[in-house]
Design a protein around this motif. Structure first.
Motif, PDB file in Angstrom:
ATOM      1  N   GLN A  40       0.846  -1.183   0.000  1.00 43.72           N
ATOM      2  CA  GLN A  40       0.000   0.000   0.000  1.00 43.72           C
ATOM      3  C   GLN A  40       0.892   1.247   0.000  1.00 43.72           C
ATOM      4  O   GLN A  40       1.665   1.462   0.932  1.00 43.72           O
ATOM      5  CB  GLN A  40      -0.927   0.000   1.221  1.00 43.72           C
ATOM      6  CG  GLN A  40      -1.899  -1.171   1.221  1.00 43.72           C
ATOM      7  CD  GLN A  40      -2.774  -1.219   2.452  1.00 43.72           C
ATOM      8  OE1 GLN A  40      -2.524  -0.533   3.428  1.00 43.72           O
ATOM      9  NE2 GLN A  40      -3.818  -2.052   2.420  1.00 43.72           N
ATOM     10  N   ILE A  41       0.770   2.047  -1.060  1.00 42.09           N
ATOM     11  CA  ILE A  41       1.578   3.254  -1.200  1.00 42.09           C
ATOM     12  C   ILE A  41       0.666   4.434  -1.482  1.00 42.09           C
ATOM     13  O   ILE A  41      -0.539   4.285  -1.710  1.00 42.09           O
ATOM     14  CB  ILE A  41       2.623   3.103  -2.338  1.00 42.09           C
ATOM     15  CG1 ILE A  41       1.911   2.903  -3.682  1.00 42.09           C
ATOM     16  CG2 ILE A  41       3.570   1.944  -2.043  1.00 42.09           C
ATOM     17  CD1 ILE A  41       2.843   2.918  -4.864  1.00 42.09           C
ATOM     18  N   MET A  42       1.248   5.620  -1.474  1.00 38.97           N
ATOM     19  CA  MET A  42       0.481   6.836  -1.738  1.00 38.97           C
ATOM     20  C   MET A  42       0.647   7.232  -3.209  1.00 38.97           C
ATOM     21  O   MET A  42       1.736   7.130  -3.776  1.00 38.97           O
ATOM     22  CB  MET A  42       0.937   7.980  -0.837  1.00 38.97           C
ATOM     23  CG  MET A  42       0.883   7.643   0.654  1.00 38.97           C
ATOM     24  SD  MET A  42      -0.716   6.997   1.177  1.00 38.97           S
ATOM     25  CE  MET A  42      -1.769   8.419   0.833  1.00 38.97           C
ATOM     26  N   ALA A  43      -0.454   7.668  -3.819  1.00 36.82           N
ATOM     27  CA  ALA A  43      -0.437   8.138  -5.207  1.00 36.82           C
ATOM     28  C   ALA A  43      -1.271   9.417  -5.302  1.00 36.82           C
ATOM     29  O   ALA A  43      -2.147   9.663  -4.464  1.00 36.82           O
ATOM     30  CB  ALA A  43      -0.984   7.075  -6.151  1.00 36.82           C
ATOM     31  N   LYS A  44      -0.987  10.199  -6.316  1.00 38.75           N
ATOM     32  CA  LYS A  44      -1.742  11.447  -6.516  1.00 38.75           C
ATOM     33  C   LYS A  44      -3.139  11.137  -7.048  1.00 38.75           C
ATOM     34  O   LYS A  44      -3.312  10.339  -7.965  1.00 38.75           O
ATOM     35  CB  LYS A  44      -1.008  12.358  -7.501  1.00 38.75           C
ATOM     36  CG  LYS A  44      -1.738  13.649  -7.821  1.00 38.75           C
ATOM     37  CD  LYS A  44      -1.041  14.387  -8.931  1.00 38.75           C
ATOM     38  CE  LYS A  44      -1.855  15.615  -9.346  1.00 38.75           C
ATOM     39  NZ  LYS A  44      -3.178  15.247  -9.891  1.00 38.75           N
ATOM     40  N   GLN A  45      -4.125  11.779  -6.454  1.00 38.47           N
ATOM     41  CA  GLN A  45      -5.476  11.667  -6.983  1.00 38.47           C
ATOM     42  C   GLN A  45      -5.567  12.411  -8.315  1.00 38.47           C
ATOM     43  O   GLN A  45      -4.942  13.462  -8.488  1.00 38.47           O
ATOM     44  CB  GLN A  45      -6.488  12.268  -6.000  1.00 38.47           C
ATOM     45  CG  GLN A  45      -6.651  11.506  -4.711  1.00 38.47           C
ATOM     46  CD  GLN A  45      -7.729  12.105  -3.836  1.00 38.47           C
ATOM     47  OE1 GLN A  45      -8.527  12.937  -4.288  1.00 38.47           O
ATOM     48  NE2 GLN A  45      -7.758  11.701  -2.578  1.00 38.47           N
ATOM     49  N   PRO A  46      -6.337  11.895  -9.274  1.00 39.62           N
ATOM     50  CA  PRO A  46      -6.519  12.617 -10.538  1.00 39.62           C
ATOM     51  C   PRO A  46      -7.157  13.990 -10.300  1.00 39.62           C
ATOM     52  O   PRO A  46      -7.950  14.161  -9.382  1.00 39.62           O
ATOM     53  CB  PRO A  46      -7.467  11.713 -11.329  1.00 39.62           C
ATOM     54  CG  PRO A  46      -7.301  10.358 -10.717  1.00 39.62           C
ATOM     55  CD  PRO A  46      -7.021  10.595  -9.263  1.00 39.62           C
ATOM     56  N   GLY A  47      -6.778  14.948 -11.123  1.00 37.02           N
ATOM     57  CA  GLY A  47      -7.342  16.294 -11.004  1.00 37.02           C
ATOM     58  C   GLY A  47      -6.300  17.299 -10.604  1.00 37.02           C
ATOM     59  O   GLY A  47      -5.102  17.004 -10.499  1.00 37.02           O
TER      60      GLY A  47
END
Length: 491
Positions: free
Chosen positions: A390-397
């Motif tokens: 489980q890693i962090m990713a940028k939300q679209p937008g």
């Protein structure tokens, strides 16, 4: 007294006599015979194999085969069942009527077993019978340098009884002939944890404090005690699950790299972990452990009784069906890293997993987005077998809002090879003389040495277990155990 001899290497051409004490019982029907059938189906048993089941029942061979047909065949998945192969497997089975306690000698068994065969004795009986069985096997001349004995848990009720069993069995079998079985060590994902840790250079530098902030190990069961209540009430979750299954998982997570994959090299490192577990005093036990007992509730969309309402449970029993605790491994690698262990019956669902929670970055570059999230490695053992990062990713937008996403390795779909069940894999290991995934005597005794003071501390505190509704994730106090450190259980 017959002294144990050092075993000789197995000759793969030797005939095999697999002798199951308790061969009419529940474990033999549900697990052992289906596992042996699968090993036979896939050609993993020696060609000249016989399976001798012993029991007190007055069966002839055909009556025993009828019993197997009725009580064991249903535990073989339809996809794996082949009528012709099943008939061939049944030809391997023999039945020897034998009351271990009443029979003055094992003459009938000695006559049934073949001279020169590789003998594997599987003791699927109460541990109180282990001493008698081993003494009579030796007296009947059935124990030789090639013989092996498999011991089912629980191996004792405490350290003293475990030492007594080890001494009694060790009087007739060398340590390298003794296979103390823990079926969790036969699970594919548990064995894969060794490869995950030591076969990937990307993880090893991070596998330590302060990069890891906590470790969770959960073994949750949806079922209640059922027909095992008579046994379970004198045992409880600490003895039944924590002292063996959960501590073995903890050892694999926390151990140092072994010098090789040789059985003793691996088990030496696991033993060091057990010796490094911080011992708990009475104040630690009161603060860092939670005992629970399930009450009436719902499971699988059905109402189910509470533990005290189960058949054969004494009124007012204080036996725990749930344990959560915080432990520490006092080594440089794990300094100040809490290990949270949890197991229980009648929980929301069956789930066994290990969660490695990594520390947050030292500087919050994305304000407001870090709170309550973390990088985690989730190793799911059952019912699914998977590894998730489980890693962090940028939300679209627009903007730089983050969201937790998972890199998911589904082990069942990643490999085309068949995945053997735990008992099948471990029984094949016994036949082939592989000791790596079995507990050594000093491991067992070190685990009891850590668990005993906790059990005794509970007796001194004399508190009732906290109640929790059947179908829940356990008592509220177990959530508070983690919350005060800033963590929460990963469901």
């Amino acid at each position: 007294m017959t002294q144990p001899t050092q075993p000789t290497p197995q000759d793969s051409d030797l005939p095999l006599d697999m002798i199951i004490f308790g061969g009419v019982g529940d474990l033999a029907m549900r697990k052992l015979l289906p596992a042996l059938y699968m090993a036979y189906l896939h050609g993993n048993l020696p060609s000249a194999t016989r399976i001798l089941s012993t029991g007190r029942q007055d069966y002839d061979r055909q009556a025993y085969l009828d019993h197997v047909e009725t009580n064991s065949r249903g535990f073989i998945a339809e996809a794996n069942f082949n009528a012709k192969t099943w008939d061939g497997f049944l030809q391997l089975l023999e039945y020897v009527k034998l009351d271990v306690q009443a029979a003055p000698a094992f003459d009938a068994l000695a006559q049934a077993s073949r001279d020169g065969a590789q003998r594997v004795f599987y003791l699927s009986t109460a541990p109180s019978l282990f001493t008698t069985i081993c003494e009579k096997l030796a007296a009947a001349g059935l124990v030789d340098a090639r013989a092996r004995v498999v011991l089912e848990k629980p191996l004792g009720q405490d350290l003293a009884s475990a030492v007594e069993i080890n001494e009694a069995v060790g009087a007739h079998f060398a340590e390298s002939q003794i296979y103390r079985i823990d079926h969790y060590l036969g699970k594919e994902t548990v064995q894969n944890l060794m490869v995950l840790r030591f076969g990937n250079s990307i993880l090893e530098p991070l596998w330590r404090a302060p990069n890891i902030s906590s470790v969770q190990i959960t073994v949750a069961e949806e079922v209640g005690v059922g027909s095992r209540a008579g046994f379970y009430d004198g045992t409880g979750a600490m003895r039944d699950m924590v002292q063996n299954h959960l501590l073995q998982l903890l050892c694999i997570v926390a151990m140092e790299p072994p010098t090789s994959l040789a059985p003793d090299a691996v088990r030496d490192e696991k033993l060091k972990v057990l010796h490094s577990l911080r011992r708990m005093g009475l104040a630690d036990i009161a603060r860092d452990t939670v005992r629970g007992q399930y009450k009436h509730g719902a499971s699988g969309n059905q109402e189910v009784p509470g533990y005290l309402e189960e058949k054969n449970v004494p009124a007012g029993s204080k036996t725990e069906t749930f344990v959560a605790l915080r432990a520490y491994v006092d080594t440089w690698r794990w300094s100040k890293v809490p290990f949270y262990l949890r197991t229980g019956k009648r929980m929301t669902r069956q789930s066994s997993k290990i969660v490695i929670e990594f520390a947050n970055p030292p500087f919050p570059l994305f304000p407001g987005s870090q709170e309550g999230v973390a990088n985690r490695l989730v190793i799911e053992l059952q019912p699914e077998e998977a590894i998730k990062l489980q890693i962090m990713a940028k939300q679209p937008g627009s903007g730089m809002e983050m969201q937790q996403v998972a890199l998911n390795l589904d082990l069942q779909s990643a490999f085309q090879q068949r995945r053997a069940e735990a008992y099948e894999r471990l029984l094949i290991d016994v036949v082939r003389g592989r000791l790596t995934h079995f507990m050594r005597r000093d491991e067992l005794e070190a685990a009891w040495a850590w668990a005993d003071p906790i059990i005794e501390g509970w007796k001194t505190l004399d508190e009732k277990p906290h109640g929790y509704a059947a179908g829940s994730w356990g008592p509220a106090e177990s959530f508070a155990l983690l919350a005060r450190d800033g963590f929460s259980w990963v469901e």
